[in-house]
Design a protein around this motif. Structure first.
Motif, PDB file in Angstrom:
ATOM      1  N   ILE A  74     -30.158  16.145 -11.105  1.00 17.85           N
ATOM      2  CA  ILE A  74     -30.075  14.704 -10.896  1.00 17.85           C
ATOM      3  C   ILE A  74     -31.119  14.056 -11.802  1.00 17.85           C
ATOM      4  O   ILE A  74     -32.306  14.408 -11.734  1.00 17.85           O
ATOM      5  CB  ILE A  74     -30.316  14.351  -9.421  1.00 17.85           C
ATOM      6  CG1 ILE A  74     -29.224  15.008  -8.565  1.00 17.85           C
ATOM      7  CG2 ILE A  74     -30.336  12.841  -9.226  1.00 17.85           C
ATOM      8  CD1 ILE A  74     -29.477  14.939  -7.088  1.00 17.85           C
ATOM      9  N   PRO A  75     -30.699  13.147 -12.685  1.00 17.12           N
ATOM     10  CA  PRO A  75     -31.640  12.553 -13.644  1.00 17.12           C
ATOM     11  C   PRO A  75     -32.848  11.915 -12.956  1.00 17.12           C
ATOM     12  O   PRO A  75     -32.726  11.314 -11.882  1.00 17.12           O
ATOM     13  CB  PRO A  75     -30.787  11.500 -14.362  1.00 17.12           C
ATOM     14  CG  PRO A  75     -29.388  11.968 -14.191  1.00 17.12           C
ATOM     15  CD  PRO A  75     -29.349  12.622 -12.840  1.00 17.12           C
ATOM     16  N   LYS A 134     -35.553   6.239  -8.338  1.00 13.85           N
ATOM     17  CA  LYS A 134     -34.997   5.051  -7.691  1.00 13.85           C
ATOM     18  C   LYS A 134     -34.698   5.298  -6.214  1.00 13.85           C
ATOM     19  O   LYS A 134     -34.945   4.440  -5.367  1.00 13.85           O
ATOM     20  CB  LYS A 134     -33.728   4.597  -8.416  1.00 13.85           C
ATOM     21  CG  LYS A 134     -33.104   3.371  -7.808  1.00 13.85           C
ATOM     22  CD  LYS A 134     -31.930   2.866  -8.603  1.00 13.85           C
ATOM     23  CE  LYS A 134     -31.358   1.627  -7.922  1.00 13.85           C
ATOM     24  NZ  LYS A 134     -30.230   1.069  -8.658  1.00 13.85           N
ATOM     25  N   TYR A 135     -34.174   6.497  -5.920  1.00 15.53           N
ATOM     26  CA  TYR A 135     -33.776   6.789  -4.540  1.00 15.53           C
ATOM     27  C   TYR A 135     -34.800   7.650  -3.793  1.00 15.53           C
ATOM     28  O   TYR A 135     -34.516   8.166  -2.716  1.00 15.53           O
ATOM     29  CB  TYR A 135     -32.377   7.422  -4.527  1.00 15.53           C
ATOM     30  CG  TYR A 135     -31.344   6.431  -4.992  1.00 15.53           C
ATOM     31  CD1 TYR A 135     -30.873   5.433  -4.148  1.00 15.53           C
ATOM     32  CD2 TYR A 135     -30.884   6.448  -6.308  1.00 15.53           C
ATOM     33  CE1 TYR A 135     -29.965   4.497  -4.581  1.00 15.53           C
ATOM     34  CE2 TYR A 135     -29.971   5.510  -6.763  1.00 15.53           C
ATOM     35  CZ  TYR A 135     -29.516   4.539  -5.895  1.00 15.53           C
ATOM     36  OH  TYR A 135     -28.619   3.598  -6.339  1.00 15.53           O
ATOM     37  N   ASP A 175     -13.884  10.580  -0.974  1.00 18.78           N
ATOM     38  CA  ASP A 175     -12.698   9.766  -0.726  1.00 18.78           C
ATOM     39  C   ASP A 175     -11.660  10.152  -1.770  1.00 18.78           C
ATOM     40  O   ASP A 175     -11.848  11.129  -2.498  1.00 18.78           O
ATOM     41  CB  ASP A 175     -13.010   8.266  -0.694  1.00 18.78           C
ATOM     42  CG  ASP A 175     -13.462   7.723  -2.030  1.00 18.78           C
ATOM     43  OD1 ASP A 175     -13.232   8.370  -3.075  1.00 18.78           O
ATOM     44  OD2 ASP A 175     -14.038   6.614  -2.048  1.00 18.78           O
ATOM     45  N   ASP A 176     -10.589   9.397  -1.864  1.00 14.32           N
ATOM     46  CA  ASP A 176      -9.512   9.761  -2.783  1.00 14.32           C
ATOM     47  C   ASP A 176      -9.927   9.673  -4.245  1.00 14.32           C
ATOM     48  O   ASP A 176      -9.283  10.254  -5.115  1.00 14.32           O
ATOM     49  CB  ASP A 176      -8.287   8.867  -2.548  1.00 14.32           C
ATOM     50  CG  ASP A 176      -7.637   9.150  -1.198  1.00 14.32           C
ATOM     51  OD1 ASP A 176      -7.874  10.244  -0.640  1.00 14.32           O
ATOM     52  OD2 ASP A 176      -6.913   8.273  -0.701  1.00 14.32           O
ATOM     53  N   ASN A 177     -10.995   8.934  -4.543  1.00 16.44           N
ATOM     54  CA  ASN A 177     -11.426   8.758  -5.931  1.00 16.44           C
ATOM     55  C   ASN A 177     -12.462   9.779  -6.385  1.00 16.44           C
ATOM     56  O   ASN A 177     -12.767   9.865  -7.568  1.00 16.44           O
ATOM     57  CB  ASN A 177     -12.011   7.356  -6.119  1.00 16.44           C
ATOM     58  CG  ASN A 177     -10.978   6.285  -5.856  1.00 16.44           C
ATOM     59  OD1 ASN A 177      -9.847   6.405  -6.329  1.00 16.44           O
ATOM     60  ND2 ASN A 177     -11.332   5.284  -5.087  1.00 16.44           N
ATOM     61  N   GLY A 178     -13.044  10.529  -5.467  1.00 14.44           N
ATOM     62  CA  GLY A 178     -14.060  11.505  -5.842  1.00 14.44           C
ATOM     63  C   GLY A 178     -15.096  11.670  -4.752  1.00 14.44           C
ATOM     64  O   GLY A 178     -14.776  11.602  -3.570  1.00 14.44           O
ATOM     65  N   PHE A 179     -16.345  11.869  -5.154  1.00 11.70           N
ATOM     66  CA  PHE A 179     -17.407  12.076  -4.177  1.00 11.70           C
ATOM     67  C   PHE A 179     -18.682  11.427  -4.659  1.00 11.70           C
ATOM     68  O   PHE A 179     -18.835  11.125  -5.831  1.00 11.70           O
ATOM     69  CB  PHE A 179     -17.643  13.571  -3.915  1.00 11.70           C
ATOM     70  CG  PHE A 179     -18.216  14.312  -5.080  1.00 11.70           C
ATOM     71  CD1 PHE A 179     -19.586  14.490  -5.201  1.00 11.70           C
ATOM     72  CD2 PHE A 179     -17.391  14.844  -6.061  1.00 11.70           C
ATOM     73  CE1 PHE A 179     -20.131  15.183  -6.273  1.00 11.70           C
ATOM     74  CE2 PHE A 179     -17.912  15.534  -7.135  1.00 11.70           C
ATOM     75  CZ  PHE A 179     -19.287  15.706  -7.246  1.00 11.70           C
ATOM     76  N   PHE A 180     -19.598  11.186  -3.738  1.00 14.26           N
ATOM     77  CA  PHE A 180     -20.934  10.767  -4.128  1.00 14.26           C
ATOM     78  C   PHE A 180     -21.954  11.383  -3.191  1.00 14.26           C
ATOM     79  O   PHE A 180     -21.624  11.865  -2.110  1.00 14.26           O
ATOM     80  CB  PHE A 180     -21.070   9.245  -4.237  1.00 14.26           C
ATOM     81  CG  PHE A 180     -21.056   8.494  -2.940  1.00 14.26           C
ATOM     82  CD1 PHE A 180     -22.247   8.151  -2.320  1.00 14.26           C
ATOM     83  CD2 PHE A 180     -19.865   8.107  -2.364  1.00 14.26           C
ATOM     84  CE1 PHE A 180     -22.236   7.454  -1.125  1.00 14.26           C
ATOM     85  CE2 PHE A 180     -19.844   7.405  -1.175  1.00 14.26           C
ATOM     86  CZ  PHE A 180     -21.033   7.075  -0.554  1.00 14.26           C
ATOM     87  N   LEU A 181     -23.182  11.416  -3.668  1.00 12.46           N
ATOM     88  CA  LEU A 181     -24.277  12.023  -2.924  1.00 12.46           C
ATOM     89  C   LEU A 181     -25.197  10.935  -2.422  1.00 12.46           C
ATOM     90  O   LEU A 181     -25.440   9.955  -3.120  1.00 12.46           O
ATOM     91  CB  LEU A 181     -25.080  12.970  -3.824  1.00 12.46           C
ATOM     92  CG  LEU A 181     -24.304  14.083  -4.497  1.00 12.46           C
ATOM     93  CD1 LEU A 181     -25.188  14.810  -5.500  1.00 12.46           C
ATOM     94  CD2 LEU A 181     -23.775  15.055  -3.454  1.00 12.46           C
ATOM     95  N   LYS A 182     -25.725  11.106  -1.224  1.00 13.25           N
ATOM     96  CA  LYS A 182     -26.657  10.139  -0.664  1.00 13.25           C
ATOM     97  C   LYS A 182     -27.783  10.903   0.000  1.00 13.25           C
ATOM     98  O   LYS A 182     -27.540  11.939   0.633  1.00 13.25           O
ATOM     99  CB  LYS A 182     -25.922   9.269   0.366  1.00 13.25           C
ATOM    100  CG  LYS A 182     -26.751   8.145   0.909  1.00 13.25           C
ATOM    101  CD  LYS A 182     -25.890   7.289   1.826  1.00 13.25           C
ATOM    102  CE  LYS A 182     -26.741   6.169   2.412  1.00 13.25           C
ATOM    103  NZ  LYS A 182     -26.016   5.416   3.417  1.00 13.25           N
ATOM    104  N   LYS A 183     -29.003  10.402  -0.157  1.00 15.25           N
ATOM    105  CA  LYS A 183     -30.132  11.047   0.497  1.00 15.25           C
ATOM    106  C   LYS A 183     -29.850  11.125   1.984  1.00 15.25           C
ATOM    107  O   LYS A 183     -29.470  10.138   2.612  1.00 15.25           O
ATOM    108  CB  LYS A 183     -31.415  10.251   0.227  1.00 15.25           C
ATOM    109  CG  LYS A 183     -32.663  10.905   0.759  1.00 15.25           C
ATOM    110  CD  LYS A 183     -33.885  10.131   0.310  1.00 15.25           C
ATOM    111  CE  LYS A 183     -35.149  10.786   0.820  1.00 15.25           C
ATOM    112  NZ  LYS A 183     -36.356  10.112   0.310  1.00 15.25           N
ATOM    113  N   TYR A 184     -30.022  12.311   2.531  1.00 15.96           N
ATOM    114  CA  TYR A 184     -29.726  12.512   3.938  1.00 15.96           C
ATOM    115  C   TYR A 184     -30.939  12.136   4.776  1.00 15.96           C
ATOM    116  O   TYR A 184     -32.029  12.645   4.568  1.00 15.96           O
ATOM    117  CB  TYR A 184     -29.349  13.972   4.200  1.00 15.96           C
ATOM    118  CG  TYR A 184     -29.099  14.278   5.649  1.00 15.96           C
ATOM    119  CD1 TYR A 184     -27.996  13.753   6.306  1.00 15.96           C
ATOM    120  CD2 TYR A 184     -29.970  15.074   6.365  1.00 15.96           C
ATOM    121  CE1 TYR A 184     -27.766  14.019   7.643  1.00 15.96           C
ATOM    122  CE2 TYR A 184     -29.751  15.349   7.706  1.00 15.96           C
ATOM    123  CZ  TYR A 184     -28.647  14.820   8.335  1.00 15.96           C
ATOM    124  OH  TYR A 184     -28.424  15.077   9.656  1.00 15.96           O
TER     125      TYR A 184
END
Ligand SMILES: [Zn+2]
Length: 80
Positions: free
Chosen positions: A18-19, A25-26, A39-48
């Motif tokens: 991850i850059p 930033k996160y 979802d139908d468009n792909g995936f994303f990652l979020k800090k848990y």
């Protein structure tokens, strides 16, 4: 979602880096957990961030069986 301007390659073990600007930033630090959303468009990652399974608070948490419960909800459960 919009493109963040980074293209990363998956290595032979399935890992990506991850850059650093995204990590900064996160506020991602070593050993932080990420949650995968799809979802139908792909995936994303979020800090848990652990939150209470009942009220959503993220303070004074306890693991109870396979759930996370806050102190207040735990007290309420004990009173049942
Ligand atoms: Zn709670």
């Amino acid at each position: 979602m919009k493109p963040a301007g980074f293209i990363m390659k998956v290595d032979r073990l399935g890992r990506v880096v991850i850059p650093k600007p995204i990590r900064n930033k996160y506020e991602l630090n070593t050993d932080d957990a990420l949650e995968v959303f799809i979802d139908d468009n792909g995936f994303f990652l979020k800090k848990y961030v652990k939150t209470c399974a009942f009220c959503g608070k993220d303070e004074n948490l306890t693991d109870f069986k396979d759930k996370v419960v806050c102190e207040d909800c735990l007290k309420e459960l004990k009173g049942l």
